[in-house]
Design an enzyme around this catalytic site. Structure first.
Site, short mmCIF file in Angstrom:
data_model
loop_
_atom_site.label_atom_id
_atom_site.label_comp_id
_atom_site.label_asym_id
_atom_site.label_seq_id
_atom_site.Cartn_x
_atom_site.Cartn_y
_atom_site.Cartn_z
N LYS A 1 63.81 43.79 43.08
CA LYS A 1 64.07 45.09 43.70
C LYS A 1 64.20 45.03 45.22
O LYS A 1 64.99 45.75 45.82
CB LYS A 1 62.96 46.05 43.30
N ARG B 1 51.85 38.90 44.79
CA ARG B 1 51.34 38.37 46.07
C ARG B 1 50.14 39.15 46.59
O ARG B 1 49.42 38.68 47.47
CB ARG B 1 52.44 38.32 47.13
N GLU C 1 34.02 37.48 38.00
CA GLU C 1 34.38 38.85 38.34
C GLU C 1 33.83 39.76 37.24
O GLU C 1 33.25 39.30 36.26
CB GLU C 1 35.89 39.01 38.50
N HIS D 1 41.18 50.71 40.03
CA HIS D 1 40.31 49.72 40.64
C HIS D 1 39.17 50.44 41.34
O HIS D 1 39.41 51.41 42.07
CB HIS D 1 41.08 48.85 41.64
N ARG E 1 35.61 47.21 34.89
CA ARG E 1 36.12 48.09 35.95
C ARG E 1 36.04 49.57 35.59
O ARG E 1 35.79 50.40 36.46
CB ARG E 1 37.56 47.70 36.28
N HIS F 1 45.45 51.11 39.71
CA HIS F 1 45.58 49.67 39.97
C HIS F 1 46.45 48.95 38.96
O HIS F 1 47.35 48.20 39.33
CB HIS F 1 44.18 49.05 39.99
N GLU G 1 52.87 42.99 33.67
CA GLU G 1 52.28 44.32 33.62
C GLU G 1 53.15 45.35 32.93
O GLU G 1 52.65 46.32 32.36
CB GLU G 1 51.94 44.80 35.04
N ARG H 1 41.77 46.39 31.08
CA ARG H 1 41.99 44.97 31.36
C ARG H 1 40.76 44.32 31.95
O ARG H 1 40.14 44.85 32.87
CB ARG H 1 43.16 44.81 32.34
#
Length: 555
Positions: free
Chosen positions: A59, A68, A138, A259, A309, A370, A394, A405
């Site tokens: 895009k 990233r 995590e 998140h 989460r 998120h 995703e 997730r």
């Protein structure tokens, strides 16, 4: 329970095709991959291993997607004391009964080998002095199994390595600054390519087409449907909207993970992408505190700040509501300056830009949209319900994530299922089909006006965010009907994007309205408990008349 409901009538129809000009140029390849994150680039590389020519459409620039921005890392079983079965158990617990066990088994068993492939492709992860990979934890994990790079810059390193691998392969053509529009299909309904529009800086101008024997959607998430999100500006749900228009089945859209800890920049901060404060910081020992300085997660879950989460986001929201506060606090001061500077350089730099120093200050944090656990439904080979159309990353719903997730399973899912798509593409692709005109049910002559974008995003936060109820969702649905009525006959990128946002928001709110329970990251105030009657999936599709239908499928 057998439920089917038409959720968008004449007042809120969804176009089966976007309003566009006819393609003025054509490119041909065996495979067209839409998206340039970990899923898309790995799918392209695996297609090349199968000897197929590939066009990658992205895009903006190749590095501008969500990959990233990933800070935490990649979850994979590398410790000899850990097992794929243990990783699978943690994934299933986080998914709250809606994961596909077969998909979870694939993810956890094949993940380590795919990670080593990434390392062989040049990705450099953080290591101990003896050369062994550093592993951390995590939220939701009961073992150290997260690899990371650059401390908190894992996504940037993964993107760098895959970018370099793509440019080394002259069998891959890259088209940047291109917004994908619609799927092209042959007379038999099989994918035959896509239409797209190259924005300003590309080598081609205007609307064109990539003809291909298979199309892989790897367009990322839909976070920009909300006013506050950790997703980049490009994450406008384009792949999900394209798939719906093409007749593909989409599922689990109600499960949007918020998140727990986005950096709170103040009440007057602009809408859009918010800086992420990685869960890895809590994995290394940072605490959550309320306005009174209390560690409110202690005693509410056995893993405290490292609970899944959805649990952490809900408890933060409860604290904010009870105190009338806009945020809670993350306390990492006790970890020490040297450790924080080495382990979290990116987070420290961004916080300091906002006038906050995590070495000495409490960090204000609040939940933000998120990750979309749902998406375009696929099987274990990445195939959607439209022949020749694949999805991974995703944008896809492989069954791995269920209702929520597990941290750091996202990059892993992209690695694993891109490899499976590559294997399926290698089996046998039919010849290139000639695209045929598809009846757009008379609704293809408009797009939703870009002027409604901000109102749509704020309506979604108010009524379909972390907290939901029948009343809030009804209000949001009504707002979407009104906003969808503000149409344009101007076929240009800002209107196409908002049309995609409106399509995805309509499907998301419809599913959230139907699911009358609280499960995972879907939290209904009026139905606070999980219900066995809803242990299943809501499948969304667009009827020929443009109405959205939601069908319940029990597990």
């Amino acid at each position: 329970m057998d439920v089917q409901r038409r959720t968008a009538g004449a007042g809120n129809t969804i176009p089966r095709r976007l309003l566009t000009a006819s393609p003025g140029w054509t490119v041909t390849a065996d495979v067209c991959v839409i998206g340039s994150g970990v899923a898309g680039l790995c799918a392209a590389l695996h297609a090349r291993e199968a000897g197929l020519s590939v066009v990658v459409v992205t895009k903006v620039n190749i590095d501008d997607g969500s990959t990233r921005w990933a800070q935490g890392g990649i979850a994979a079983v590398l410790d000899p004391l850990d097992t794929p079965a243990a990783h699978a158990r943690d994934t299933l617990v986080a998914g709250v009964g809606l994961c596909d066990p077969a998909a979870v088994d694939v993810l956890t068993r094949e993940g380590p080998a795919r990670l080593h492939e990434l390392i062989a492709a040049g990705a450099e992860f953080d290591r101990h002095s003896d050369g062994s990979l550093m592993l951390t934890r995590e939220g939701g994990h009961h073992a150290n199994r997260i690899v990371h790079a650059g401390g908190d810059a894992t996504g940037a390193e993964v993107q760098r390595a895959l970018h370099a691998a793509i440019h080394r392969d002259d069998g891959i053509r890259l088209i940047e600054h291109a917004l994908v529009l619609d799927l092209l299909t042959g007379a038999d309904g099989r994918a035959a390519g896509v239409s797209l529009h190259v924005l300003g800086e590309g080598s081609e101008d205007g609307v064109g087409a990539v003809l291909a024997r298979a199309v892989v959607l790897a367009t990322g998430g839909l976070g920009q449907v909300f006013a506050s999100t950790t997703n980049p500006a490009v994450s406008t749900g384009d792949g999900v909207a394209l798939a719906l228009r093409a007749g593909a089945v989409v599922t689990d859209l109600e499960f949007v993970q918020f998140h727990p800890t986005a950096l709170y920049l103040g009440a007057n901060a602009p809408a859009g992408q918010q800086p992420l404060v990685s869960e890895a910081m809590r994995g290394e020992g940072a605490y959550l505190r309320n306005g009174a300085g209390e560690r409110f997660m202690v005693g509410r879950h056995e893993l405290a700040e490292l609970a899944p989460r959805d649990v952490v986001a809900k408890n933060i929201t409860r604290e904010m509501l009870s105190a009338g506060a806009e945020h809670v606090w993350l306390d990492a001061r006790h970890l020490g300056a040297d450790f924080l500077e080495h382990r979290f350089p990116s987070i420290l730099a961004r916080a300091r830009q906002a006038g906050i120093d995590p070495v000495t200050d409490l960090v204000p944090v609040a939940p933000a949209a998120h990750y979309a656990s749902g998406g375009v439904r696929t099987d274990l080979r990445g195939r959607t319900s439209v022949p020749g159309l694949y999805a991974c990353g995703e944008v896809a719903c492989t069954g791995v994530h269920g209702a929520n997730r597990l941290a750091s399973n996202s990059l892993l899912e992209g690695l694993v299922f891109a490899g499976r798509i590559g294997a399926d593409l290698a089996r046998d692709l039919p010849p290139q089909a000639e695209p045929v005109d598809v009846d757009g049910n008379g609704l293809e002559h408009y797009v939703v006006s870009s002027t409604v974008r901000e109102d749509l995003q704020h309506a979604m936060v108010r009524g379909a965010g972390v907290l939901r109820s029948a009343a809030s969702l009804r209000s949001t649905s009504d707002a979407l009907v009104q906003l969808g009525g503000k149409r344009s006959i101007d076929p240009r990128p800002v209107n196409w994007e908002v049309t995609n946002l409106h399509t995805v928001a309509t499907a998301l709110v419809a599913a959230a309205s139907m699911r009358e329970e609280t499960r995972g990251c879907h939290w209904r105030e009026d139905f606070p408990d999980a219900s066995d009657e809803w242990r299943g999936h809501l499948l969304a599709a667009i009827a020929p008349d443009g109405a959205l239908t939601e069908t319940y499928e029990a597990m």
